[in-house]
Scaffold this active site. Sequence first.
Site, mmCIF file in Angstrom:
data_model
loop_
_atom_site.group_PDB
_atom_site.id
_atom_site.type_symbol
_atom_site.label_atom_id
_atom_site.label_comp_id
_atom_site.label_asym_id
_atom_site.label_seq_id
_atom_site.Cartn_x
_atom_site.Cartn_y
_atom_site.Cartn_z
ATOM 1 N N ARG A 121 0.790 -1.224 0.000
ATOM 2 C CA ARG A 121 0.000 0.000 0.000
ATOM 3 C C ARG A 121 0.824 1.277 0.000
ATOM 4 N NH1 ARG A 121 -2.730 -3.828 1.710
ATOM 5 N NH2 ARG A 121 -0.741 -4.302 2.633
ATOM 6 N N THR A 122 1.766 1.373 0.926
ATOM 7 C CA THR A 122 2.421 2.674 1.110
ATOM 8 C C THR A 122 3.223 3.048 -0.134
ATOM 9 O OG1 THR A 122 2.543 2.102 3.436
ATOM 10 C CG2 THR A 122 3.788 4.030 2.735
ATOM 11 N N LYS A 135 25.400 -3.472 -0.600
ATOM 12 C CA LYS A 135 26.879 -3.415 -0.659
ATOM 13 C C LYS A 135 27.439 -2.644 0.532
ATOM 14 C CE LYS A 135 26.285 -2.668 -5.555
ATOM 15 N NZ LYS A 135 26.362 -1.535 -6.497
ATOM 16 N N ARG A 192 10.957 3.967 3.672
ATOM 17 C CA ARG A 192 10.598 2.975 4.696
ATOM 18 C C ARG A 192 11.859 2.224 5.071
ATOM 19 N NH1 ARG A 192 5.584 -1.093 4.641
ATOM 20 N NH2 ARG A 192 4.637 0.895 5.236
ATOM 21 N N HIS A 216 4.464 5.770 11.649
ATOM 22 C CA HIS A 216 4.028 5.608 10.251
ATOM 23 C C HIS A 216 3.061 6.763 9.973
ATOM 24 C CE1 HIS A 216 2.901 4.010 6.481
ATOM 25 N NE2 HIS A 216 2.656 2.755 6.806
HETATM 26 N N1 CP Z 1 -0.456 -0.038 5.758
HETATM 27 C C1 CP Z 1 0.757 -0.303 5.256
HETATM 28 O O1 CP Z 1 1.770 0.275 5.648
HETATM 29 O O2 CP Z 1 0.769 -1.286 4.297
HETATM 30 P P1 CP Z 1 2.077 -1.733 3.500
HETATM 31 O O3 CP Z 1 3.010 -2.390 4.493
HETATM 32 O O4 CP Z 1 1.579 -2.683 2.443
HETATM 33 O O5 CP Z 1 2.701 -0.511 2.923
#
Ligand code: CP
Length: 306
Positions: free
Chosen positions: A51-52, A80, A101, A129
Amino acid sequence: MRHLLSPLDLSIDELDNLLDLATDIEHNPDKYSEACKGKKLATLFYEPSTRTRLSFESAMLNLGGNVLGFSSADSSSAAKGESVSDTIRIISCYADICAMRHPKEGAPLVAASKSSIPVINAGDGGHQHPTQTLTDLMTIRSLKGRLSNLTIGLCGDLKFGRTVHSLINALVRYEGIKFVLISPNELRLPDYIRVDVLEKNNIEYIEAEHLEDALENLDILYMTRVQKERFFNEEEYIRLKDSYILNAEKMALAPKDMLVLHPLPRVNEISVEVDNDERAVYFKQVQYGVYVRMALILTLLNITIE
Ligand code: CP
């Protein structure tokens, strides 16, 4: 230049403006279809995501911009041994804004300190998040009509669930917010949120072990999965992973207007039979995630559309 590392990086007014913009985007998508023409978003994902990452890419493409990036540490020069600090200096030469992320808490903060482009925290370890929080807030505001005077049940892995930590940080700034914290003892909310955020802000909360006991007074039920990737001990994960399973029988105990949110991915914690219940809004929530990320990109790039 601004970054988004925590929901608290936006004041309440800025947050309200961003949600207003996201709502305008929802209703007038064509108005924004060339807003980021010539701009590039880099997605730097050292951890898996569906999603993100894809909603950021979708958001930038909807705005007429372009995207580049990597979807795992293994496919980047991190494999590396390149540091986050060096990587962001490189990416600053290639893109106008980036979403990162990383499994280590604080990695996006390190990146922001070396970056010459806005850095968005797209999830750092078990910490925060913030863009999921923007998604959650837009979902609640759009479907409940308010972000104040709500009783919110947070259920599942409250220890490692970064979406829960960010959501609490954001919601405590609104009036009349109460929380019901539903988790096994091993996955309770950490003290740095429970004491330093809830208690410090005089927020009413109770802790519960049984979902059934908590349901009848909730406006929102926010389900979360047990975060397998944060456990050191697989046996412990297997013992705890199915602590809560929301099904039709439990939904019958909940108010008729209670909304069920989930940041997704879901594993077992919501039975698929709940998907057809009109109170289950976790797939609508995904769509709101695109609108808020479009609004965030515009805000951080200082782009306004009349
Ligand atoms: N909600 C969320 O962070 O989903 P993903 O891990 O798929 O990005």
